[in-house]
Design a protein around this motif. Structure first.
Motif, PDB file in Angstrom:
ATOM      1  N   ASP A 103      -9.368 -63.114  81.273  1.00  0.00           N
ATOM      2  CA  ASP A 103      -9.911 -64.266  80.553  1.00  0.00           C
ATOM      3  C   ASP A 103      -8.912 -64.821  79.544  1.00  0.00           C
ATOM      4  OD1 ASP A 103     -12.192 -65.347  81.455  1.00  0.00           O
ATOM      5  OD2 ASP A 103     -13.526 -64.414  79.978  1.00  0.00           O
ATOM      6  N   LEU A 121       4.426 -80.733  73.900  1.00  0.00           N
ATOM      7  CA  LEU A 121       3.172 -80.182  74.428  1.00  0.00           C
ATOM      8  C   LEU A 121       1.976 -81.069  74.128  1.00  0.00           C
ATOM      9  CD1 LEU A 121       3.475 -76.400  73.538  1.00  0.00           C
ATOM     10  CD2 LEU A 121       3.530 -77.408  75.803  1.00  0.00           C
ATOM     11  N   SER A 153       0.931 -67.381  80.210  1.00  0.00           N
ATOM     12  CA  SER A 153       0.407 -67.812  78.920  1.00  0.00           C
ATOM     13  C   SER A 153      -0.868 -67.060  78.599  1.00  0.00           C
ATOM     14  CB  SER A 153       0.185 -69.318  78.879  1.00  0.00           C
ATOM     15  OG  SER A 153      -0.715 -69.704  79.872  1.00  0.00           O
ATOM     16  N   GLY A 154      -1.025 -66.771  77.331  1.00  0.00           N
ATOM     17  CA  GLY A 154      -2.185 -65.987  76.940  1.00  0.00           C
ATOM     18  C   GLY A 154      -2.465 -66.132  75.473  1.00  0.00           C
ATOM     19  N   ARG A 155      -3.492 -65.438  75.030  1.00  0.00           N
ATOM     20  CA  ARG A 155      -3.868 -65.544  73.633  1.00  0.00           C
ATOM     21  C   ARG A 155      -4.583 -64.286  73.176  1.00  0.00           C
ATOM     22  NH1 ARG A 155      -5.398 -68.401  77.082  1.00  0.00           N
ATOM     23  NH2 ARG A 155      -7.366 -67.979  78.065  1.00  0.00           N
ATOM     24  N   ILE A 157      -7.378 -63.899  70.581  1.00  0.00           N
ATOM     25  CA  ILE A 157      -8.268 -64.626  69.682  1.00  0.00           C
ATOM     26  C   ILE A 157      -8.445 -63.849  68.370  1.00  0.00           C
ATOM     27  CG2 ILE A 157     -10.642 -65.474  69.392  1.00  0.00           C
ATOM     28  CD1 ILE A 157      -9.089 -67.156  71.403  1.00  0.00           C
ATOM     29  N   ASP A 158      -8.548 -62.502  68.484  1.00  0.00           N
ATOM     30  CA  ASP A 158      -8.776 -61.697  67.282  1.00  0.00           C
ATOM     31  C   ASP A 158      -7.633 -61.832  66.284  1.00  0.00           C
ATOM     32  OD1 ASP A 158     -11.180 -60.887  68.221  1.00  0.00           O
ATOM     33  OD2 ASP A 158     -10.411 -59.032  69.137  1.00  0.00           O
ATOM     34  N   SER A 160      -5.650 -64.549  66.293  1.00  0.00           N
ATOM     35  CA  SER A 160      -5.370 -65.987  66.179  1.00  0.00           C
ATOM     36  C   SER A 160      -3.981 -66.356  66.683  1.00  0.00           C
ATOM     37  CB  SER A 160      -5.531 -66.462  64.731  1.00  0.00           C
ATOM     38  OG  SER A 160      -6.837 -66.218  64.286  1.00  0.00           O
ATOM     39  N   ASN A 162      -1.552 -67.632  70.064  1.00  0.00           N
ATOM     40  CA  ASN A 162      -1.340 -68.099  71.428  1.00  0.00           C
ATOM     41  C   ASN A 162       0.117 -67.821  71.786  1.00  0.00           C
ATOM     42  OD1 ASN A 162      -3.863 -69.174  71.619  1.00  0.00           O
ATOM     43  ND2 ASN A 162      -3.199 -71.308  71.801  1.00  0.00           N
ATOM     44  N   TYR A 163       0.378 -67.485  73.031  1.00  0.00           N
ATOM     45  CA  TYR A 163       1.781 -67.324  73.411  1.00  0.00           C
ATOM     46  C   TYR A 163       2.000 -67.839  74.816  1.00  0.00           C
ATOM     47  CZ  TYR A 163      -0.130 -63.191  75.679  1.00  0.00           C
ATOM     48  OH  TYR A 163      -0.896 -62.357  76.445  1.00  0.00           O
ATOM     49  N   GLN A 164       3.245 -68.203  75.087  1.00  0.00           N
ATOM     50  CA  GLN A 164       3.614 -68.652  76.417  1.00  0.00           C
ATOM     51  C   GLN A 164       5.068 -68.281  76.676  1.00  0.00           C
ATOM     52  OE1 GLN A 164       3.254 -72.890  77.041  1.00  0.00           O
ATOM     53  NE2 GLN A 164       3.561 -72.714  79.253  1.00  0.00           N
ATOM     54  N   TYR A 210      -2.871 -69.449  64.340  1.00  0.00           N
ATOM     55  CA  TYR A 210      -3.867 -70.338  63.734  1.00  0.00           C
ATOM     56  C   TYR A 210      -4.901 -69.557  62.924  1.00  0.00           C
ATOM     57  CZ  TYR A 210      -5.580 -69.066  68.409  1.00  0.00           C
ATOM     58  OH  TYR A 210      -5.906 -68.367  69.543  1.00  0.00           O
ATOM     59  N   GLY A 211      -4.421 -68.532  62.245  1.00  0.00           N
ATOM     60  CA  GLY A 211      -5.315 -67.662  61.482  1.00  0.00           C
ATOM     61  C   GLY A 211      -5.919 -68.308  60.239  1.00  0.00           C
ATOM     62  N   GLN A 212      -5.198 -69.287  59.662  1.00  0.00           N
ATOM     63  CA  GLN A 212      -5.732 -70.000  58.502  1.00  0.00           C
ATOM     64  C   GLN A 212      -6.421 -71.261  59.015  1.00  0.00           C
ATOM     65  OE1 GLN A 212      -5.461 -68.964  55.266  1.00  0.00           O
ATOM     66  NE2 GLN A 212      -4.497 -67.110  56.081  1.00  0.00           N
ATOM     67  N   ASN A 216      -1.807 -74.706  61.648  1.00  0.00           N
ATOM     68  CA  ASN A 216      -1.291 -74.272  62.932  1.00  0.00           C
ATOM     69  C   ASN A 216       0.225 -74.129  62.816  1.00  0.00           C
ATOM     70  OD1 ASN A 216      -0.874 -73.892  65.688  1.00  0.00           O
ATOM     71  ND2 ASN A 216      -2.564 -75.261  66.190  1.00  0.00           N
TER      72      ASN A 216
ATOM     73  N   ASN B 137      -5.122 -71.823  76.450  1.00  0.00           N
ATOM     74  CA  ASN B 137      -4.465 -71.852  75.142  1.00  0.00           C
ATOM     75  C   ASN B 137      -4.759 -73.131  74.375  1.00  0.00           C
ATOM     76  OD1 ASN B 137      -3.432 -69.393  75.718  1.00  0.00           O
ATOM     77  ND2 ASN B 137      -1.282 -69.965  75.578  1.00  0.00           N
ATOM     78  N   TYR B 138      -4.870 -74.242  75.105  1.00  0.00           N
ATOM     79  CA  TYR B 138      -5.162 -75.513  74.452  1.00  0.00           C
ATOM     80  C   TYR B 138      -6.481 -75.428  73.686  1.00  0.00           C
ATOM     81  CZ  TYR B 138      -1.497 -78.450  76.364  1.00  0.00           C
ATOM     82  OH  TYR B 138      -0.297 -79.024  76.633  1.00  0.00           O
ATOM     83  N   GLU B 141      -7.692 -72.706  68.900  1.00  0.00           N
ATOM     84  CA  GLU B 141      -7.855 -72.677  67.438  1.00  0.00           C
ATOM     85  C   GLU B 141      -9.332 -72.696  67.024  1.00  0.00           C
ATOM     86  OE1 GLU B 141      -5.847 -74.670  69.127  1.00  0.00           O
ATOM     87  OE2 GLU B 141      -3.855 -74.685  68.217  1.00  0.00           O
ATOM     88  N   CYS B 143     -11.630 -70.978  68.032  1.00  0.00           N
ATOM     89  CA  CYS B 143     -12.221 -69.637  68.034  1.00  0.00           C
ATOM     90  C   CYS B 143     -12.067 -68.954  66.676  1.00  0.00           C
ATOM     91  CB  CYS B 143     -11.572 -68.766  69.097  1.00  0.00           C
ATOM     92  SG  CYS B 143     -11.686 -69.473  70.734  1.00  0.00           S
ATOM     93  N   ASN B 144     -11.231 -69.530  65.821  1.00  0.00           N
ATOM     94  CA  ASN B 144     -11.013 -68.963  64.498  1.00  0.00           C
ATOM     95  C   ASN B 144     -12.349 -68.837  63.755  1.00  0.00           C
ATOM     96  OD1 ASN B 144     -10.584 -68.974  61.578  1.00  0.00           O
ATOM     97  ND2 ASN B 144      -8.434 -69.192  62.102  1.00  0.00           N
ATOM     98  N   ARG B 146     -13.088 -68.143  60.737  1.00  0.00           N
ATOM     99  CA  ARG B 146     -13.218 -68.789  59.425  1.00  0.00           C
ATOM    100  C   ARG B 146     -13.438 -70.292  59.600  1.00  0.00           C
ATOM    101  NH1 ARG B 146      -8.164 -66.589  56.528  1.00  0.00           N
ATOM    102  NH2 ARG B 146      -8.662 -68.162  54.956  1.00  0.00           N
TER     103      ARG B 146
END
Lengths: 387, 197
Positions: A103, A121, A153-155, A157-158, A160, A162-164, A210-212, A216, B137-138, B141, B143-144, B146
């Motif tokens: 996923d 992008l 590419s993946g992410r 979420i926990d 925050s 993304n990487y590719q 994108y943790g804050q 970004n 990936n798009y 964000e 999902c954050n 906060r």
């Protein structure tokens, strides 16, 4: 018989449909299907009079892109973008098949955007301020930069993140002659997926955080050698020929950092790109050109939505941007640094968003370079759409 | 009692549906075989649509359960599904004991769909929103957690107030718009459900 089968069909249809409607899972339906979309920008550029010299305005359907995507099933999907540039030029901007391994992890193969900086992008016109794309993303990152290859590419979420990561063919640096230049950098070497060839595979990658909320941050990197037709059919035992072919290759290391921040009416974004190029002396001698050995570019932009406190979903964004891009930040011994390649643009403008994907834009640009005191002015007006 | 009422509505609609079917059958008896084939094809499409449906897995449910326990301070939770008589509805709704509601929604991101859940109070105020499965990936964000907190106790009676209390995210325009409008619609659906009670 017909009647019976027909009635069965209808009942069956209704039954399955109502089942879909009433079960808890109805909305978690499959994702199959065709996706159609597109984006475009139509521009009017009007350069100010240069002393007593008159300049005509230019009206252009700059780009019109049609998007077709198809989800075959949960795991496999195809994405394509076909672009009409200046009406008469047709390009394929993206065309790849994506396979979801998990996923949060997928592998893609085909023609893909190189993940470098913001605009390569995220290039749909209503997503950025100003009629034209930033020149850092034209001369340093040669947007729209897309090549053929494989991407992972993946992410997380926990975390925050993304990487590719990508393995792609590199620029066409040399065929009948050199395709790179001091003024436009690597731009002339983009292969765009049209009968591309490969001498050495190149690597690209990007990580964004994108943790804050609202912020970004991205880091992008590209490493590899340009491709050269001088290698095709080369006898590797022939030292002279190999040395000659070697002088048609440019080593490229590009690194970019970018940040975007949005909070209420306020929008901030900035980007810095640096590209180190090696073997430029040999390349320039062979191709009689003036490619620099280091290119840099950055911009900082501040935007503010003037309608944020009004009872409307429209946005009126005023913005100002300072941008510098230098394709001759450094050059090897044999090349004289050309100050005209050290360019600065100051842009101020307005964007009126009628909807998230529909925008009218107007801006004024003050364009200058280090070779003279002269500054050129230009008005731009544009229509930007994305759906 | 509301549940009974909903069921009755359902029944009526089913009856209406049934009679329409009959009329339809009679009308169409003279038509040729291609129409029959076409309807079989449609039936097949519906079938493949539902059979391919991607249910929330046990992991997702465990997540929801855990969050519901902490949000409502319960030691165990029970979700009882509410049947809604609205085929165009955006969400699936569940009553959580006597403390609130759970809604599960699905919305589009750039190329795919994602699922999310909302925990509501008994009055229909949003207490918590979380994205369960985000498939690209798009726009990830959104999902954050906060950022999603903006929806907590958000005004769900004025669409302007609602929209303007959600900050955008550059690079995630589509997904922000998508989850925002989806949550608004789901909240409205729940308001209607609560009123029906």
């Amino acid at each position: 018989m017909k009647k019976i089968s027909f009635c069965v069909a209808v009942i069956f249809t209704v039954l399955t449909a109502t089942k879909a409607q009433n079960s808890a899972e109805k909305i978690i339906a499959g994702n199959q299907g065709l996706h159609i979309g597109g984006y475009g920008q139509i521009d009017f550029n009007l350069a100010s009079r240069d002393g007593t010299i008159h300049k005509n305005g230019i009206l252009d359907v700059h780009r019109l892109v049609t998007f077709f995507g198809y989800n075959f099933n949960e795991k496999a999907s195809f994405v394509s973008e076909v672009e009409f540039e200046h009406v008469t030029e047709v390009y394929v901007e993206q065309a790849f098949l994506d396979y979801k391994i998990k996923d949060n992890l997928s592998v893609s193969a085909g023609l893909m955007l190189i993940p470098m900086g913001i605009q390569n992008l995220y290039h749909e016109p209503p997503t950025y301020n100003g009629v034209e794309r930033t020149n850092v993303d034209k001369y340093i990152v040669p947007t729209t930069w897309r090549e053929l290859g494989i991407s992972l590419s993946g992410r997380s979420i926990d975390n925050s993140l993304n990487y590719q990561f990508m393995v792609v063919n590199g620029f066409n640096g040399y065929d009948d002659g050199g395709n790179f230049s001091g003024k436009s950098g690597l731009r002339g070497g983009r292969q765009k997926g049209a009968e591309s060839y490969i001498t050495f595979p190149d690597l690209a990658g990007r990580i964004s955080y994108y943790g804050q909320p609202g912020l970004n941050l991205g880091i992008s990197a590209y490493v590899g050698d340009s491709e050269s037709k001088a290698y095709d059919g080369l006898d590797l035992a022939d030292e002279m020929a190999v040395a000659s072919a070697d002088s048609t290759i440019i080593g490229i290391q590009m690194l970019g950092v970018d940040a975007r921040y949005q909070k209420g009416a306020l929008q901030l974004r900035g980007q810095y790109i640096i590209a180190n190029l090696s073997n430029t002396d040999q390349y320039n001698a062979k191709s009689s050109t003036d490619l620099g050995s280091k290119m840099t570019g950055y911009y900082a932009e501040l935007g503010y939505n003037l309608l944020a406190n009004y009872n409307t979903t429209n946005e009126l964004i005023c913005f100002a941007r300072y941008e510098n891009y230098n394709t001759h930040a450094e050059a090897e011994k044999a090349t004289v640094i050309n100050d005209a390649y050290n360019r600065t643009d100051i842009t101020i403008g307005l964007g009126f968003k009628l909807a998230q994907g529909a925008m009218f834009k107007a801006d004024y640009q003050l364009l200058s370079d280090e070779s003279s005191e002269n500054k050129k002015g230009q008005f731009n007006f544009g229509t930007a759409i994305w759906f | 009692m509301s549940l009974v009422k909903i069921k009755k509505d359902n029944l009526i609609s089913e009856l209406q549906f049934g009679s329409k079917q009959k009329e339809f059958c009679l009308m169409q008896t003279k038509n040729n075989i291609s129409k029959v084939v076409a309807f079989w094809a449609i039936a097949f499409l519906f079938f493949s649509f539902t059979s391919q449906s991607n249910l929330l897995n046990t992991k997702d449910w465990r997540k929801i359960e855990k969050k519901a326990k902490t949000t409502y301070h319960l030691s165990s939770v029970n979700f009882s599904e509410l049947t809604i008589n609205n085929s165009n509805g955006k969400g699936s709704f569940f009553k959580i004991e006597e403390v609130g509601y759970l809604a599960i929604g699905q919305a589009p991101s750039k190329f795919h769909q994602f699922e999310y859940f909302i925990l509501f109070s008994n009055k229909g105020d949003i207490l918590y929103v979380e994205v369960l499965n985000y498939r690209e990936n798009y726009g990830a964000e959104i999902c954050n957690k906060r950022w999603l907190q903006q929806f907590k106790n958000i005004n769900t009676t004025s669409i302007f107030e609602f929209n303007s209390s959600v900050d955008g995210i550059s690079g995630a325009t589509l997904s922000v718009q998508s989850i925002r409008s989806n949550i608004w619609k789901v909240a409205q659906e729940l308001h209607t459900l609560i009123k029906q009670k």
